[in-house]
Write a protein that holds these residues in place. Structure first.
Motif, PDB file in Angstrom:
ATOM      1  N   LEU A  37       0.763  -1.362   0.204  1.00 42.97           N
ATOM      2  CA  LEU A  37      -0.044   0.113   0.081  1.00 42.97           C
ATOM      3  C   LEU A  37       0.823   1.341  -0.045  1.00 42.97           C
ATOM      4  N   VAL A  38       1.819   1.402   0.587  1.00 41.51           N
ATOM      5  CA  VAL A  38       2.854   2.449   0.719  1.00 41.51           C
ATOM      6  C   VAL A  38       3.361   2.722  -0.569  1.00 41.51           C
ATOM      7  N   THR A  39       3.847   1.753  -1.370  1.00 42.31           N
ATOM      8  CA  THR A  39       4.323   1.880  -2.536  1.00 42.31           C
ATOM      9  C   THR A  39       3.443   2.309  -3.733  1.00 42.31           C
ATOM     10  N   LEU A  40       2.148   1.859  -3.494  1.00 45.19           N
ATOM     11  CA  LEU A  40       1.160   2.274  -4.389  1.00 45.19           C
ATOM     12  C   LEU A  40       0.674   3.751  -4.139  1.00 45.19           C
ATOM     13  N   ILE A  41       0.489   4.263  -2.821  1.00 43.10           N
ATOM     14  CA  ILE A  41       0.429   5.578  -2.721  1.00 43.10           C
ATOM     15  C   ILE A  41       1.533   6.421  -3.294  1.00 43.10           C
ATOM     16  N   ILE A  42       2.579   6.172  -2.781  1.00 38.93           N
ATOM     17  CA  ILE A  42       3.885   6.941  -3.424  1.00 38.93           C
ATOM     18  C   ILE A  42       3.916   7.244  -4.848  1.00 38.93           C
ATOM     19  N   ALA A  43       3.684   6.150  -5.632  1.00 34.43           N
ATOM     20  CA  ALA A  43       3.376   6.133  -7.151  1.00 34.43           C
ATOM     21  C   ALA A  43       2.520   6.851  -7.552  1.00 34.43           C
ATOM     22  N   ILE A  44       1.088   7.067  -7.077  1.00 33.70           N
ATOM     23  CA  ILE A  44       0.135   7.724  -7.021  1.00 33.70           C
ATOM     24  C   ILE A  44       0.478   9.405  -7.133  1.00 33.70           C
ATOM     25  N   LEU A  45       1.178   9.555  -5.968  1.00 34.63           N
ATOM     26  CA  LEU A  45       1.568  11.055  -5.514  1.00 34.63           C
ATOM     27  C   LEU A  45       2.525  11.473  -6.423  1.00 34.63           C
ATOM     28  N   VAL A  46       3.507  10.706  -6.787  1.00 33.21           N
ATOM     29  CA  VAL A  46       4.406  10.922  -7.879  1.00 33.21           C
ATOM     30  C   VAL A  46       3.837  11.337  -9.062  1.00 33.21           C
ATOM     31  N   ALA A  47       3.015  10.614  -9.980  1.00 31.91           N
ATOM     32  CA  ALA A  47       2.234  10.726 -11.030  1.00 31.91           C
ATOM     33  C   ALA A  47       1.567  12.012 -10.796  1.00 31.91           C
ATOM     34  N   VAL A  48       0.770  12.411  -9.839  1.00 37.53           N
ATOM     35  CA  VAL A  48       0.068  13.695  -9.760  1.00 37.53           C
ATOM     36  C   VAL A  48       0.906  14.751  -9.583  1.00 37.53           C
ATOM     37  N   VAL A  49       1.963  14.847  -9.093  1.00 40.60           N
ATOM     38  CA  VAL A  49       2.797  15.858  -9.124  1.00 40.60           C
ATOM     39  C   VAL A  49       3.625  16.168 -10.476  1.00 40.60           C
ATOM     40  N   LEU A  50       4.044  14.978 -11.041  1.00 40.50           N
ATOM     41  CA  LEU A  50       4.576  15.322 -12.481  1.00 40.50           C
ATOM     42  C   LEU A  50       3.421  15.932 -13.354  1.00 40.50           C
ATOM     43  N   GLY A  51       2.060  15.243 -13.245  1.00 37.77           N
ATOM     44  CA  GLY A  51       1.206  16.059 -14.159  1.00 37.77           C
ATOM     45  C   GLY A  51       0.824  17.369 -13.810  1.00 37.77           C
ATOM     46  N   ILE A  52       1.060  17.720 -12.580  1.00 36.54           N
ATOM     47  CA  ILE A  52       0.732  19.099 -12.387  1.00 36.54           C
ATOM     48  C   ILE A  52       1.852  19.944 -12.593  1.00 36.54           C
ATOM     49  N   ALA A  53       3.090  19.409 -12.677  1.00 36.64           N
ATOM     50  CA  ALA A  53       4.185  20.127 -12.968  1.00 36.64           C
ATOM     51  C   ALA A  53       4.263  20.252 -14.363  1.00 36.64           C
ATOM     52  N   GLY A  54       3.969  19.184 -15.119  1.00 31.56           N
ATOM     53  CA  GLY A  54       3.911  19.545 -16.806  1.00 31.56           C
ATOM     54  C   GLY A  54       2.971  20.257 -16.911  1.00 31.56           C
ATOM     55  N   THR A  55       1.663  20.310 -16.395  1.00 29.11           N
ATOM     56  CA  THR A  55       0.570  21.305 -16.968  1.00 29.11           C
ATOM     57  C   THR A  55       1.100  22.765 -16.654  1.00 29.11           C
ATOM     58  N   GLY A  56       1.414  22.736 -15.379  1.00 26.58           N
ATOM     59  CA  GLY A  56       2.019  24.288 -15.026  1.00 26.58           C
ATOM     60  C   GLY A  56       3.057  24.747 -16.092  1.00 26.58           C
ATOM     61  N   GLY A  57       4.085  23.877 -16.398  1.00 26.64           N
ATOM     62  CA  GLY A  57       5.111  24.152 -17.288  1.00 26.64           C
ATOM     63  C   GLY A  57       4.536  24.752 -18.825  1.00 26.64           C
TER      64      GLY A  57
END
Length: 181
Positions: A26-46
């Motif tokens: 569960l911890v690995t799954l949550i970290i992977a989801i958070l990384v994907a969300v942060v990368l998506g927000i950074a890409g959209t913002g950029g």
């Protein structure tokens, strides 16, 4: 006795076991989801930042409640008499005959400046002096170039703002422009 051929009955024996996928912690799954969300927000913002800075995505500023009509700046035209100035060409044979009209902010203009002996106001004399100093540094080739008049206008505006700060020149117009070589 008649015998009939019958097909043998196949009974289902135990089916092959279906593999059960391995559980992802569960911890690995949550970290992977958070990384994907942060990368998506950074890409959209950029991408938005790039589009806004390049002018490909203009912003519309809608301020309907605070829209006030802007009062036009009061201005007046100052028409200068024709001037003749020697140009900076080699040999000193080139000159420029020039007439100018200045568009100046009226609220900052002196209504009646002190008069000089010939009936020219001291403001006009200071402006004429500045114009002649700037024009005297030009050459005929510079003035006759494709953007020569525009560069002269820019130089005159800058010099007038520097040497005559009380005179707020908004624009200037050439009414006569003759280069003689």
């Amino acid at each position: 006795m008649i015998m009939m051929a019958t097909s043998p009955v196949v009974t289902e024996s135990a089916t092959a076991p279906v593999p059960i996928p391995a559980k992802i912690p569960l911890v690995t799954l949550i970290i992977a989801i958070l990384v994907a969300v942060v990368l998506g927000i950074a890409g959209t913002g950029g991408a938005l930042f790039y589009l806004l800075r390049s002018g490909r995505l203009p912003l519309q500023k809608t301020v309907a409640a605070e829209t006030r009509p802007v009062a036009p700046t009061a201005s007046r035209a100052i028409v200068l008499d024709p001037m003749v100035a020697n140009l900076a060409d080699a040999g000193g044979a080139a000159y420029l005959k020039l007439s100018l009209t200045l568009l100046a902010a009226d609220e900052l203009m002196k209504k009646d400046g002190p008069k000089a002996a010939k009936g020219i106001s001291t403001d006009d004399a200071a402006v004429r002096d500045t114009v002649l100093m700037v024009v005297g540094q030009q050459t005929a080739n510079e003035l006759l170039a494709q953007d020569g008049k525009q560069r002269l206008k820019s130089a005159l505006k800058a010099a007038l703002a520097e040497h005559n700060p009380e005179l707020k020149v908004m624009d200037l117009y050439f009414t006569d422009f003759l280069v003689q070589r």
